[in-house]
Design a protein around this motif. Structure first.
Motif, PDB file in Angstrom:
ATOM      1  N   UNK A  55     -21.317  22.541   9.213  1.00 29.82           N
ATOM      2  CA  UNK A  55     -21.539  22.950  10.610  1.00 29.82           C
ATOM      3  C   UNK A  55     -22.986  22.776  11.031  1.00 29.82           C
ATOM      4  N   UNK A  56     -23.917  23.158  10.144  1.00 25.05           N
ATOM      5  CA  UNK A  56     -25.336  23.056  10.484  1.00 25.05           C
ATOM      6  C   UNK A  56     -25.976  21.843   9.844  1.00 25.05           C
ATOM      7  N   UNK A  57     -27.298  21.935   9.645  1.00 24.29           N
ATOM      8  CA  UNK A  57     -28.025  20.847   8.998  1.00 24.29           C
ATOM      9  C   UNK A  57     -27.861  20.929   7.486  1.00 24.29           C
ATOM     10  N   UNK A  58     -27.882  19.775   6.834  1.00 19.80           N
ATOM     11  CA  UNK A  58     -27.820  19.727   5.375  1.00 19.80           C
ATOM     12  C   UNK A  58     -28.615  18.512   4.907  1.00 19.80           C
ATOM     13  N   UNK A  59     -29.164  18.641   3.706  1.00 15.61           N
ATOM     14  CA  UNK A  59     -30.037  17.598   3.173  1.00 15.61           C
ATOM     15  C   UNK A  59     -29.263  16.499   2.440  1.00 15.61           C
ATOM     16  N   UNK A  60     -28.113  16.853   1.928  1.00 14.77           N
ATOM     17  CA  UNK A  60     -27.294  15.884   1.199  1.00 14.77           C
ATOM     18  C   UNK A  60     -25.831  16.134   1.520  1.00 14.77           C
ATOM     19  N   UNK A  61     -25.012  15.102   1.328  1.00 22.89           N
ATOM     20  CA  UNK A  61     -23.571  15.202   1.552  1.00 22.89           C
ATOM     21  C   UNK A  61     -22.851  14.805   0.270  1.00 22.89           C
ATOM     22  N   UNK A  62     -21.946  15.665  -0.187  1.00 22.02           N
ATOM     23  CA  UNK A  62     -21.106  15.360  -1.344  1.00 22.02           C
ATOM     24  C   UNK A  62     -19.720  14.964  -0.847  1.00 22.02           C
ATOM     25  N   UNK A  63     -19.155  13.932  -1.441  1.00 19.67           N
ATOM     26  CA  UNK A  63     -17.759  13.564  -1.207  1.00 19.67           C
ATOM     27  C   UNK A  63     -17.028  13.709  -2.540  1.00 19.67           C
ATOM     28  N   UNK A  64     -15.979  14.509  -2.556  1.00 20.76           N
ATOM     29  CA  UNK A  64     -15.236  14.748  -3.782  1.00 20.76           C
ATOM     30  C   UNK A  64     -13.822  15.162  -3.428  1.00 20.76           C
ATOM     31  N   UNK A  65     -12.866  14.915  -4.336  1.00 26.20           N
ATOM     32  CA  UNK A  65     -11.472  15.240  -4.040  1.00 26.20           C
ATOM     33  C   UNK A  65     -10.827  15.937  -5.234  1.00 26.20           C
ATOM     34  N   UNK A  66      -9.628  16.464  -4.996  1.00 28.13           N
ATOM     35  CA  UNK A  66      -8.897  17.129  -6.077  1.00 28.13           C
ATOM     36  C   UNK A  66      -9.628  18.351  -6.603  1.00 28.13           C
ATOM     37  N   UNK A 116     -11.680  14.469   0.869  1.00 32.64           N
ATOM     38  CA  UNK A 116     -10.516  13.719   1.350  1.00 32.64           C
ATOM     39  C   UNK A 116      -9.222  14.355   0.840  1.00 32.64           C
ATOM     40  N   UNK A 117      -8.301  14.645   1.754  1.00 34.57           N
ATOM     41  CA  UNK A 117      -6.964  15.103   1.371  1.00 34.57           C
ATOM     42  C   UNK A 117      -5.992  13.927   1.321  1.00 34.57           C
ATOM     43  N   UNK A 118      -6.319  12.864   2.039  1.00 32.56           N
ATOM     44  CA  UNK A 118      -5.616  11.595   1.874  1.00 32.56           C
ATOM     45  C   UNK A 118      -6.629  10.586   1.347  1.00 32.56           C
ATOM     46  N   UNK A 119      -6.230   9.838   0.330  1.00 35.46           N
ATOM     47  CA  UNK A 119      -7.100   8.810  -0.238  1.00 35.46           C
ATOM     48  C   UNK A 119      -6.782   7.449   0.361  1.00 35.46           C
ATOM     49  N   UNK A 120      -5.539   7.242   0.742  1.00 36.49           N
ATOM     50  CA  UNK A 120      -5.175   6.173   1.680  1.00 36.49           C
ATOM     51  C   UNK A 120      -4.189   6.777   2.668  1.00 36.49           C
ATOM     52  N   UNK A 121      -4.551   6.854   3.938  1.00 40.61           N
ATOM     53  CA  UNK A 121      -5.803   6.369   4.518  1.00 40.61           C
ATOM     54  C   UNK A 121      -6.995   7.250   4.158  1.00 40.61           C
ATOM     55  N   UNK A 122      -8.155   6.631   4.015  1.00 39.00           N
ATOM     56  CA  UNK A 122      -9.378   7.310   3.618  1.00 39.00           C
ATOM     57  C   UNK A 122     -10.136   7.765   4.867  1.00 39.00           C
ATOM     58  N   UNK A 123     -10.750   8.944   4.831  1.00 41.65           N
ATOM     59  CA  UNK A 123     -11.454   9.462   6.031  1.00 41.65           C
ATOM     60  C   UNK A 123     -12.803   8.788   6.257  1.00 41.65           C
ATOM     61  N   UNK A 124     -12.775   7.496   6.519  1.00 40.78           N
ATOM     62  CA  UNK A 124     -14.006   6.716   6.680  1.00 40.78           C
ATOM     63  C   UNK A 124     -14.858   7.225   7.841  1.00 40.78           C
ATOM     64  N   UNK A 153       5.360   7.248  -0.978  1.00 41.23           N
ATOM     65  CA  UNK A 153       4.197   8.124  -0.859  1.00 41.23           C
ATOM     66  C   UNK A 153       3.850   8.610  -2.262  1.00 41.23           C
ATOM     67  N   UNK A 154       2.558   8.654  -2.556  1.00 41.59           N
ATOM     68  CA  UNK A 154       2.128   9.143  -3.867  1.00 41.59           C
ATOM     69  C   UNK A 154       1.292  10.401  -3.727  1.00 41.59           C
ATOM     70  N   UNK A 155       1.603  11.404  -4.556  1.00 41.83           N
ATOM     71  CA  UNK A 155       0.751  12.582  -4.720  1.00 41.83           C
ATOM     72  C   UNK A 155      -0.104  12.327  -5.947  1.00 41.83           C
ATOM     73  N   UNK A 168       0.856  -1.191   0.000  1.00 44.42           N
ATOM     74  CA  UNK A 168       0.000   0.000   0.000  1.00 44.42           C
ATOM     75  C   UNK A 168       0.890   1.238   0.000  1.00 44.42           C
ATOM     76  N   UNK A 169       0.360   2.307  -0.563  1.00 39.66           N
ATOM     77  CA  UNK A 169       1.033   3.599  -0.523  1.00 39.66           C
ATOM     78  C   UNK A 169       0.212   4.565   0.312  1.00 39.66           C
ATOM     79  N   UNK A 170       0.886   5.523   0.944  1.00 44.39           N
ATOM     80  CA  UNK A 170       0.184   6.662   1.514  1.00 44.39           C
ATOM     81  C   UNK A 170      -0.093   7.599   0.346  1.00 44.39           C
ATOM     82  N   UNK A 171      -1.368   7.912   0.089  1.00 42.79           N
ATOM     83  CA  UNK A 171      -1.774   8.660  -1.106  1.00 42.79           C
ATOM     84  C   UNK A 171      -2.403   9.988  -0.695  1.00 42.79           C
ATOM     85  N   UNK A 172      -1.845  11.090  -1.210  1.00 44.69           N
ATOM     86  CA  UNK A 172      -2.341  12.426  -0.909  1.00 44.69           C
ATOM     87  C   UNK A 172      -2.912  13.057  -2.172  1.00 44.69           C
ATOM     88  N   UNK A 173      -4.007  13.835  -2.033  1.00 50.31           N
ATOM     89  CA  UNK A 173      -4.717  14.374  -3.191  1.00 50.31           C
ATOM     90  C   UNK A 173      -4.890  15.884  -3.057  1.00 50.31           C
TER      91      UNK A 173
END
Length: 362
Positions: free
Chosen positions: A248-259, A284-292, A164-166, A134-139
């Motif tokens: 910070x407050x309430x939200x109806x949907x959550x987007x996950x996206x990187x880069x 996510x600023x790191x893809x591995x490890x992923x912010x699960x 480490x991979x960028x 595995x690599x430590x992967x940063x995005x």
């Protein structure tokens, strides 16, 4: 120091020098060739070493040799080139040698195209080489962040004795933005006697250190892999990085996206807010490890009805998002590949459609 306007590829190159890395081996491939063009004149100015290999396969083993000698070393490439380096990357993991790889992604599969993509996510995070490596992967999501992550990558590689991979899409390499190189991120190579070869007794150490990844005894190889696994688990415990946006407050949907795709998503989130629809975003600023844990907690918020993974790929990150959400909310994917970048308007439409579908299910 004042900021300077630089192309992403040039900022990556300069950041490596500022990080104390004076050894660069590479083979040209679009859209990252400006890194080599920059370093071919810049490295001689600082008594560094630039060498163009005859192929990406050769470059991977030049990296292996330099890392095994105890020096800081890095390379840059793009998607097909990284595929050719994957055997050498696995050898580096097996021999526990630190090195930095930068992948400025282009579209695929095969030769694909030269426009930006995020279609190497699975390769970088789960399939970079044979064996259990595995690599430590940063995005990075900006030129500034790309420069900072490059500077951070060298001490991280040495901390874990692991490559480490960028991982940046083609936009990161080609866009121009103001950038500075923080002095506090400068560092010196550390503990090189812990991994550098001393097999010929040319060092003062009383014990030899042979750089190798070959273990013919099955019990010894199993112990070695268990040690590597423990190291990857330590990465998960200590190196997770992510950004929260409008959570910070309430939200109806959550987007996950990187880069750079996450920057488009931020625009969509702000536009939706003006329309009275609150949407949170985790980048996510790191893809591995992923912010699960962070994604799982954000998705479990009572007001959140759906999660959307937005990518410049055919849904590679969505598997990790689904694992993080653990069925608490429906997870949808939206993306494009081949060089097209989803627009804020398209993302807005997908969010509205997703929320409408959730209401109809209720």
């Amino acid at each position: 120091m004042p900021k300077v306007l630089m192309k992403g590829n040039e900022a990556i190159a300069e950041a490596a020098i500022r990080a104390g890395c004076l050894n660069y081996f590479a083979y040209p491939i679009t859209p990252q060739s400006e890194v080599a063009e920059y370093l071919c004149w810049r490295l001689p100015e600082v008594n560094g070493v630039f060498l163009q290999g005859e192929s990406e396969v050769a470059v991977a083993y030049m990296i292996f040799g330099a890392a095994g000698a105890g020096v800081r070393v890095f390379t840059t490439s793009s998607s097909p080139g990284i595929s050719l380096m994957s055997e050498g990357i696995s050898y580096l993991c097996g021999a526990e040698l630190p090195a930095v790889f930068v992948n400025i992604m282009r579209g695929g599969p095969g030769l694909g195209g030269i426009l930006p993509s995020q279609a190497d996510y699975l390769q970088a995070t789960k399939g970079i080489g044979h064996g259990d490596c595995r690599l430590l992967v940063m995005a990075p999501a900006s030129v500034q962040e790309a420069a900072e992550m490059v500077m951070q990558a060298f001490p991280l590689a040495e901390k874990y004795r692991n490559p480490v991979m960028i991982l940046g899409d083609g936009l990161i390499g080609q866009m121009m933005e103001p950038v500075e190189f923080p002095d506090h991120l400068r560092s010196e190579p550390s503990n090189k006697d812990g991994w550098a070869s001393s097999g010929m007794d040319h060092r003062k150490s009383k014990t030899r250190n042979l750089v190798r990844s070959l273990f013919l005894d099955p019990e010894q190889l199993n112990r070695h892999n268990m040690d590597l696994r423990a190291k990857y688990e330590r990465m998960k415990a200590e190196e997770v990085q992510y950004e929260n946006f409008n959570t910070e407050g309430d939200y109806q949907a959550l987007i996950v996206s990187y880069g750079t795709m996450s920057r488009v998503c931020k625009t969509a989130v702000n536009m939706l807010k003006e329309q009275g629809i609150e949407v949170g975003l985790i980048r996510p600023r790191t893809l591995f490890p992923f912010p699960e844990a962070a994604i799982g907690e954000a998705a479990a918020k009572v007001s959140c009805r759906a999660v959307l993974s937005v990518e410049m790929s055919m849904g590679q990150m969505v598997e990790d998002v689904e694992r993080s959400v653990r069925g608490a909310r429906p997870v949808q994917w939206y993306g494009k590949c081949g060089g097209e970048v989803p627009t804020p308007e398209e993302i807005i439409e997908v969010v509205k459609t997703t929320l409408a579908s959730d209401l109809s299910r209720r």
